[in-house]
Design an enzyme around this catalytic site. Structure first.
Site, short mmCIF file in Angstrom:
data_model
loop_
_atom_site.label_atom_id
_atom_site.label_comp_id
_atom_site.label_asym_id
_atom_site.label_seq_id
_atom_site.Cartn_x
_atom_site.Cartn_y
_atom_site.Cartn_z
N GLU A 96 13.00 7.66 75.81
CA GLU A 96 12.45 6.57 75.06
C GLU A 96 12.70 6.36 73.75
OE1 GLU A 96 7.79 6.07 76.11
OE2 GLU A 96 7.81 7.34 74.04
N LYS A 153 2.44 -2.19 79.91
CA LYS A 153 1.08 -2.16 79.65
C LYS A 153 0.14 -3.55 79.29
CE LYS A 153 1.74 2.04 76.61
NZ LYS A 153 1.62 2.65 75.17
N LYS A 202 -2.70 9.27 70.38
CA LYS A 202 -2.46 8.70 69.01
C LYS A 202 -3.20 7.30 68.85
CE LYS A 202 1.22 7.02 66.17
NZ LYS A 202 2.82 7.12 66.06
N GLY A 260 4.71 9.61 68.95
CA GLY A 260 4.15 10.17 69.76
C GLY A 260 5.10 11.35 70.39
N ARG A 261 6.23 11.36 70.56
CA ARG A 261 7.20 12.05 71.18
C ARG A 261 7.69 13.10 70.20
NH1 ARG A 261 8.84 6.96 71.69
NH2 ARG A 261 10.59 6.22 70.34
N HIS A 295 21.84 24.48 94.24
CA HIS A 295 21.83 24.34 95.52
C HIS A 295 21.25 22.91 96.11
CE1 HIS A 295 22.48 28.63 96.20
NE2 HIS A 295 22.01 28.65 95.08
N GLU A 323 -4.45 5.38 80.83
CA GLU A 323 -4.58 6.66 81.71
C GLU A 323 -5.38 7.70 81.08
OE1 GLU A 323 -1.86 5.11 80.88
OE2 GLU A 323 -0.22 5.11 82.36
O1 F6P Z 1 4.86 5.91 76.95
C1 F6P Z 1 4.46 5.09 75.74
C2 F6P Z 1 3.72 5.74 74.79
O2 F6P Z 1 3.35 4.69 73.87
C3 F6P Z 1 4.45 7.00 74.32
O3 F6P Z 1 5.28 6.73 73.17
C4 F6P Z 1 3.39 7.67 73.80
O4 F6P Z 1 3.67 9.00 73.54
C5 F6P Z 1 2.68 7.88 74.92
O5 F6P Z 1 2.64 6.24 75.29
C6 F6P Z 1 1.04 7.99 74.76
O6 F6P Z 1 0.36 7.36 73.85
P1 F6P Z 1 -1.00 7.62 73.06
O7 F6P Z 1 -0.79 8.99 72.30
O8 F6P Z 1 -1.35 6.50 71.89
O9 F6P Z 1 -2.14 7.85 74.30
#
Ligand code: F6P
Length: 551
Positions: free
Chosen positions: A352, A514, A206, A266-267, A383, A212
């Site tokens: 979150e 971050k 987003k 995002g979620r 288990h 990452e």
């Molecule tokens: O984990 C933090 C976060 O900001 C989430 O809310 C989001 O889904 C994720 O990082 C990935 O963010 P992006 O879609 O901006 O890479």
């Protein structure tokens, strides 16, 4: 605004809890043979049996009173009508608009957002058709056979969970892979499995800022350019983002960019182009059913009375245990392999969203919010950690999720499925009824052990019971039902947030890590003996650098 715990409706629940805390559900089941059907609710093809909860008719009425007292109906309307419910970011939360295929106009700050959504859905539809018809090929003309999704958090968990859940609905033999963590071990594993000429990479972010995702994307781009030259970007890289200018800067051609909107969290974004890997797997029609299932749950949530409203009930039961029984955790246990990844998905959706300590009024909360969400595929948990659920010292409510047919044309392996269902129901029943000391003692007396040893062992074998659980039964795993299931939990989270008076749509805590990262990364990368300038103790940094140096 009056503090939640000072509301008379909250206090009524405190008193009610004192009144019923020592009652055992086993007695309620004996006294009321209709209890199971009394506390069962259906919505579409999802049935919720919530009879194994520490509730009476009065509990539900009091919980509903609390929901009314905090104007839940008004808040639900605010969510659906594009009001700025994400108050700390002054934005609406528009995920429900994405699944309303009636495309009813919704104006946000003067713009009809549904038109943009419709356009984006058409672009997704066309693209998926092109890939399926082998009209979209790699630069060398090979049809696409591998999709690699690069994303993390909300840009990863939804598509991964759903493509695993809906494999029986695949309309193509595309291989879908996911890369989320920056650990290149995983990335290398995936690169070994794919054919670069036949692979499409979807960069889902987003913000198009997430380290990452961007690191993985850059490494892959370099690898692809070494194999196929600079043209790789044209035919092998797609971006889904709310920051198209950053994707263009990265090198993704504008026409390969699918839009997202800042008002889609995002979620909560699986319904948008973030769902592209899922659409590529199950096709446009199945994806449309997925949206339809979620929309049906939206309608139910918006219209049903609280006492008959599945998301409201799930939320209020969670409030009941979190705030009145001091429960700190909640287990999610699907007895179906297809919902294996529903747990990490819900961990983000619930924790979150509602892992907050600050009220919307800017005051620190003096009551608990999101419990810890954990769990795993049913049977395996039995288990492992179920022992703690049965005899441990924490009261942990459980949501069991069960399914009937995997899909309409799937040949059932009856014996396996029957054992699976029986296992789930046995766990729910054992948690509820437990085993008394006398029952344990009587069982032991039937063995050759001495009565005194039986008396001693019975203390260990008794199980208290009275442990709450819900059973959610999906008639089948299908796009429609998975859509409805996700929407059910999204709305549960929203209701909780309204009761707790928090904003479920921001995640400022995540931002701190971050912010600290660049400086720490700099310290790790520094090769010279420069002074440690980051917040990590110098000894640890030196130790890590020494070990890395020896490797
Ligand atoms: O984990 C933090 C976060 O900001 C989430 O809310 C989001 O889904 C994720 O990082 C990935 O963010 P992006 O879609 O901006 O890479």
């Amino acid at each position: 605004m009056i503090n939640r715990i000072d509301l008379k409706e909250w206090q009524a629940l405190v008193n009610h809890q004192h009144h019923i805390a020592n009652h055992h559900m086993r007695d309620w089941f004996t006294e009321d043979p209709e209890r199971s059907s009394r506390y069962t609710l259906e919505c579409g093809e999802i049935l919720l049996d919530y009879s194994r909860n520490r509730i009476t008719h009065d509990t539900i009425a009091l919980l509903c009173n609390l929901a009314h007292a905090v104007q839940l109906t008004h808040q639900i309307e605010a969510l659906f009508t594009g009001q700025p419910v994400n108050r700390t970011e002054d934005r609406p939360a528009l995920h429900t608009v994405l699944r309303n295929q009636n495309h009813t106009a919704l104006y946000v700050k003067g713009e009809n957002i549904t038109l943009q959504i419709k356009k984006s859905q058409e672009k997704i539809g066309d693209f998926v058709n092109q890939v399926h018809a082998h009209k979209w090929t790699g630069v060398t003309g090979k049809p696409i056979s591998h999709i690699v999704s690069i994303g993390i958090g909300g840009s990863h968990l939804g598509p991964m969970m759903c493509t695993h859940a809906l494999q029986e609905y695949a309309v193509t033999d595309l291989n879908i892979h996911y890369i989320s963590s920056v650990d290149d071990t995983h990335l290398n594993e995936i690169l070994q499995k794919i054919d670069p000429e036949a692979t499409l990479f979807i960069i889902s972010s987003k913000s198009f800022l997430t380290i990452e995702t961007l690191t993985n994307a850059q490494t892959i781009l370099t690898w692809m350019q070494s194999k196929l030259g600079n043209d790789a970007l044209k035919r092998h890289f797609i971006a889904v983002t709310a920051a198209p200018e950053k994707a263009i800067q990265f090198g993704v051609p504008e026409e390969n960019i699918f839009p997202l909107w800042t008002s889609i969290g995002g979620r909560y974004s699986i319904w948008s182009a973030i769902g592209l890997p899922l659409v590529l797997l199950i096709g446009n029609k199945n994806f449309s059913d997925f949206l339809r299932g979620a929309h049906a749950m939206d309608e139910h949530f918006r219209q049903a009375d609280f006492a008959e409203n599945m998301p409201v009930l799930l939320a209020m039961l969670s409030i009941w245990y979190t705030n009145f029984f001091d429960c700190k955790a909640h287990a999610i246990v699907p007895y179906t392999h297809r919902l294996k990844y529903f747990i990490p998905y819900l961990q983000q959706a619930e924790m979150e969203s509602n892992g907050k300590s600050m009220g919307l009024n800017g005051h620190k909360l003096n009551y608990a919010t999101s419990p810890v969400i954990f769990g795993g595929e049913g049977c395996d948990g039995q288990h492992a950690y179920h022992q703690l659920l049965h005899q441990g010292q924490h009261l942990i409510p459980v949501d069991f999720i069960l399914t009937g047919n995997l899909s309409s044309n799937h040949s059932l392996h009856h014996q396996h499925q029957n054992i699976l269902i029986a296992s789930c129901l046995s766990q729910a029943q054992a948690l509820m009824q437990g085993k008394t000391y006398h029952e344990a003692y009587a069982n032991l007396l039937a063995t050759p052990l001495s009565p005194s040893l039986c008396a001693e062992l019975a203390h260990h074998q008794m199980v208290p019971g009275n442990k709450p659980s819900n059973i959610l039964f999906l008639q089948r795993i299908s796009p429609k039902n998975i859509g409805a299931l996700i929407a059910l939990y999204e709305h549960k989270v929203f209701v909780q947030s309204v009761i707790w008076n928090i904003n479920p749509f921001d995640q400022w805590g995540v931002e701190l890590g971050k912010q600290l990262l660049p400086n720490i990364l700099q310290c790790i990368q520094d090769t010279g003996k420069r002074e440690n300038t980051c917040s990590i103790p110098v000894e640890l940094i030196h130790h890590i650098k020494n070990v890395k140096g020896q490797a």
